[in-house]
Design an enzyme around this catalytic site. Structure first.
Site, mmCIF file in Angstrom:
data_model
loop_
_atom_site.group_PDB
_atom_site.id
_atom_site.type_symbol
_atom_site.label_atom_id
_atom_site.label_comp_id
_atom_site.label_asym_id
_atom_site.label_seq_id
_atom_site.Cartn_x
_atom_site.Cartn_y
_atom_site.Cartn_z
ATOM 1 N N SER A 90 0.830 -1.199 0.000
ATOM 2 C CA SER A 90 0.000 0.000 0.000
ATOM 3 C C SER A 90 0.868 1.254 0.000
ATOM 4 C CB SER A 90 -0.962 -0.032 1.185
ATOM 5 O OG SER A 90 -1.920 0.999 1.084
ATOM 6 N N HIS A 194 -8.805 1.270 0.832
ATOM 7 C CA HIS A 194 -8.790 0.286 -0.264
ATOM 8 C C HIS A 194 -10.180 -0.308 -0.500
ATOM 9 C CE1 HIS A 194 -4.479 0.486 -0.710
ATOM 10 N NE2 HIS A 194 -4.348 0.321 0.590
#
Length: 779
Positions: A90, A194
């Site tokens: 990420s 996300h």
């Protein structure tokens, strides 16, 4: 000699801790000073002592982790050979890209700072890690609970998966998870990272990414969104998608192992990734796929060379227009293909055209300026509809497009090449190193081979002579025009909602592709004309069929009309949301009424097609309004028009008196032409009713629509896309393309390994519409 391949891994949010980076800030004092300048506060103080307890806040966590990870990498790289691959979880992906040379230290920090600020603005929702359950078991639990609002955020391990979404729904499934033997761990985060709920942050971040000139990568970096190496030219797009997409950590590790990686070293604070790695290495599992959160058929997976949404269609088409996807959205008239729709699709890596037909030149010019400002240099286009009754309007729009630097137009409803279309093409031709290049590109919609032939040939000599005589083009430009085709791309329009001849894709598309091949070969064109497919594309199966038939790209129309961005009324969208494949019918085309051209329109819930067809039949049978019998005349005026023929003609006179006075002169001397103008008023009126959402004459709505709308409705039934309010144009496009890639992979596997097929392939395609779920080392 040790030849094993080495991977450096950079952690994401969740790895931060007070005291991290100790010793690095002194060692890299200049970079620390630059970081303070970018951030506006002391990065050393935040990381080492965190006096205001800010390290847990996303807008502070992300810059802090980036800085510490980058400094740790520079410290490690000082006396060590570079790794073979880079990977970040990420937020860690930004440190990995810095290490690969994608941007300098400050550029990366500004991006991370902005990303953290945008993600921190999302405050509703949460995340939970599910342990001791695999993806399939979690999916079954969600289905049993009737919960479709949670997304898979992170695939951190074979049995460590993170869900994101509304807190109440996370609480709802907790007892079911625990009852099934799983462990439910609520994560201390401020938002559902996300997941689909980060869409606004993603859109805003895309604009920041568009301002960055990414440099070629010196070391391969694996992208979170699809576990594949980043490609130069597409880095911004993947970083944008990462905000709302699952972190495919398990698949990333497995793909690197397949590539020969043996040593994985964590660079940055903590050992979160090393712990995850040990679990992945102990439990070999098939790679996860982000597009399908439902149980997939147990067939051999085509990895890593399987089809993806980004690889469908022609790479040349994608490169020519600088796209992520071989996907185009047509320019629905009167701004139904709106500024919002175009901006959303273009920023998502698709090609889209503004619906300029029927709008004033001033409105079209304003749209060009706004789209350009909001798409940061990405390619977009304008629609140009053939205007037989007012060719001056066609020329006026072409001159606007050239003046404003519009470099691609969509030519619709042209049965032959017009002077305006030829002017646009020829004015944009230049010669570079002996090759003719077109700076004005045309994508033409065709539904007949003889029309396709005209567009495949160079500009007709008669038109070149006319333009030369007018001084509109130079002799040099005319000579260049003889060496290239009229268009860059053709769109084969089959059973669609636009001007169409009711063609069948499986017959028409291969025929025109074959014609293209023959013409381009005979003419010796350096770059062959590309051919796309339109009409009937509303599900992965239909899109897959078009690609398998040889389409270089696909084109959607009807399904985009039922999106929040479409410039039509909510009433129309509500009608379209519920139709089936049989709920459309052909009716006369108002703009080509006398020629007998037809368009496909909505039938369910409206009377327009029946009334429009009756008007055309009456026009064919009678020579004037006065010849109509009294009953028919009253029915049309009182029921269809809700006003008299005289009132309609007066309104028509006022309009044509400004744009084409010759039409009124003709009508006054020719009763049949007057009848045509009065009847054509109904087509304009019915469109206005639909676009305004009029409640008083809803049955007269004219809504151009093909059966693909019904196919799409059936495909998304039972998912969050069932409601039109959730069908954002870019989401529709990417879901359709990902579903198409999955469907093709399933079908190819089924054909290669029929004995392994354990579920209908359509299930895999339909599953692409189901909610995705995204990260627990987290964001």
């Amino acid at each position: 000699m040790n030849t094993s391949k080495v991977v450096y891994m950079f952690p994401g949010q969740g790895a931060q801790h007070r005291g991290m980076g100790e010793g690095l800030f002194e060692r890299f004092a200049e970079l620390t000073r630059r970081a303070d300048h970018v951030l506006g506060y002391s990065i050393r103080e935040l990381c080492e002592s965190d006096p205001r307890n800010e390290l847990v806040r996303t807008e502070f966590t992300q810059p802090a982790l980036y800085v510490v990870s980058v400094l740790a990498y520079l410290d490690k790289a000082a006396g060590t050979p570079p790794p073979d691959y880079l990977l970040g979880h990420s937020l860690g992906e930004f440190a990995a890209l810095f290490a690969a040379g994608a941007y300098d230290f400050e550029t990366g920090l500004r991006l991370v700072k902005r990303r953290g600020e945008l993600m921190a603005q999302v405050v509703d929702g949460g995340m939970a890690a599910i342990l001791n359950m695999d993806r399939e078991a979690i999916t079954r639990t969600l289905q049993q609970a009737g919960v479709d609002s949670l997304d898979f955020a992170n695939f951190n391990g074979p049995t460590q998966i993170v869900l994101a979404g509304p807190v109440n729904d996370l609480r709802k499934i907790q007892p079911l998870i625990e009852e099934a033997g799983g462990v439910f761990v609520s994560l201390n985060v401020s938002a559902p990272f996300h997941s689909r709920y980060m869409a606004q942050a993603r859109e805003a971040f895309a604009r920041d990414l568009a301002q960055v000139a990414f440099k070629p990568l010196g070391i391969p970096v694996i992208a979170n969104v699809d576990a594949r190496p980043h490609e130069d030219g597409a880095i911004a797009r993947r970083l944008e998608l990462q905000v709302t997409s699952s972190v495919q950590w398990v698949e990333s590790i497995q793909s690197l192992r397949q590539a020969g990686a043996e040593r994985f070293e964590e660079v940055g604070p903590g050992n979160v990734l090393s712990n995850l790695l040990s679990k992945i290495l102990r439990t070999p599992v098939p790679a996860c796929r982000a597009a399908d959160p439902r149980p997939a058929p147990q067939v051999p997976v085509v990895q890593p060379d399987g089809l993806t949404a980004e690889r469908l269609g022609s790479a040349q088409f994608r490169q020519a227009y600088k796209l992520t996807y071989a996907y185009m959205a047509g320019g629905m008239y009167k701004g139904i293909a709106s500024v919002e729709l175009v901006v959303r699709l273009v920023n998502a890596g698709c090609l889209a055209f503004f619906g300029a037909g029927g709008l004033s030149t001033a409105v079209v010019e304003a749209a060009i300026l706004e789209i350009r400002q909001r798409t940061a240099g990405r390619t977009f286009g304008m629609n140009l509809v053939c205007n037989l009754s007012n060719p001056h309007k066609e020329t006026e729009l072409v001159e606007l497009f050239m003046r404003q630097g519009v470099d691609v137009i969509e030519a619709a409803a042209f049965m032959q090449i017009t002077p305006a279309l030829a002017l646009y093409r020829v004015r944009g031709l230049v010669e570079v190193n002996g090759e003719v290049q077109a700076r004005h590109r045309i994508i033409a919609k065709v539904s007949r081979p003889e029309v396709a032939q005209q567009f495949l040939d160079p500009v007709p000599p008669r038109l070149l002579e006319k333009l030369l005589a007018q001084g509109a083009i130079s002799a040099a430009q005319a000579q260049l025009a003889s060496r290239v085709p009229m268009v860059d791309d053709l769109v084969v329009e089959a059973d669609s909602g636009g001007h169409t001849d009711m063609g069948v894709t499986v017959v028409l598309l291969p025929t025109i592709i074959r014609l293209r091949d023959n013409v381009c070969r005979a003419a010796g064109y350096r770059v062959p004309v590309r051919v796309g497919s339109a009409g009937g594309i509303g599900s992965p199966e239909s899109a897959a069929a078009a690609f398998m038939l040889g389409a270089d790209f696909i084109v959607t129309g009807s399904i985009n009309q039922c999106t929040p961005e479409a410039g039509t009324s909510d009433a129309v969208k509500t009608l379209l949301q519920d139709i089936n494949v049989q709920d459309t019918e052909y009716a006369p085309a108002g703009d080509m009424f006398e020629l007998g051209a037809r368009v496909q329109v909505l039938k369910r819930g409206v009377f327009f097609p029946a009334r429009a067809n009756k008007l055309y039949d009456l026009w064919r049978r009678y020579d004037s309004l006065e010849e109509l019998d009294d009953k028919t005349s009253r029915q049309i005026q009182e029921t269809f028009f809700k006003r008299s023929f005289d009132e309609v003609f007066e309104e028509t006179r006022q309009y044509y008196g400004k744009v084409a006075p010759q039409e009124i002169e003709k009508a006054l001397s020719n009763p049949k032409h007057k009848m045509a103008l009065v009847f054509r008023w109904y087509f304009i009126h019915s469109t206005r009713l639909a676009m305004s959402g009029s409640e008083t004459q809803r049955v007269d709505y004219q809504v151009h629509c093909g059966p693909s709308m019904g196919a799409f409705n059936l495909w998304v039934k039972g998912t969050e896309l069932e409601a039109w309010q959730n069908r954002h144009a870019d989401l529709v496009a990417t879901r359709l393309l990902h579903g198409t890639a999955d469907y093709l992979n399933q079908r190819l596997n089924a054909m290669l390994h029929p004995e392994a097929l354990s579920a209908p392939p359509a299930e895999a395609a339909r599953a692409a519409t189901a909610p995705r779920t995204l990260g627990s080392a987290v964001a």
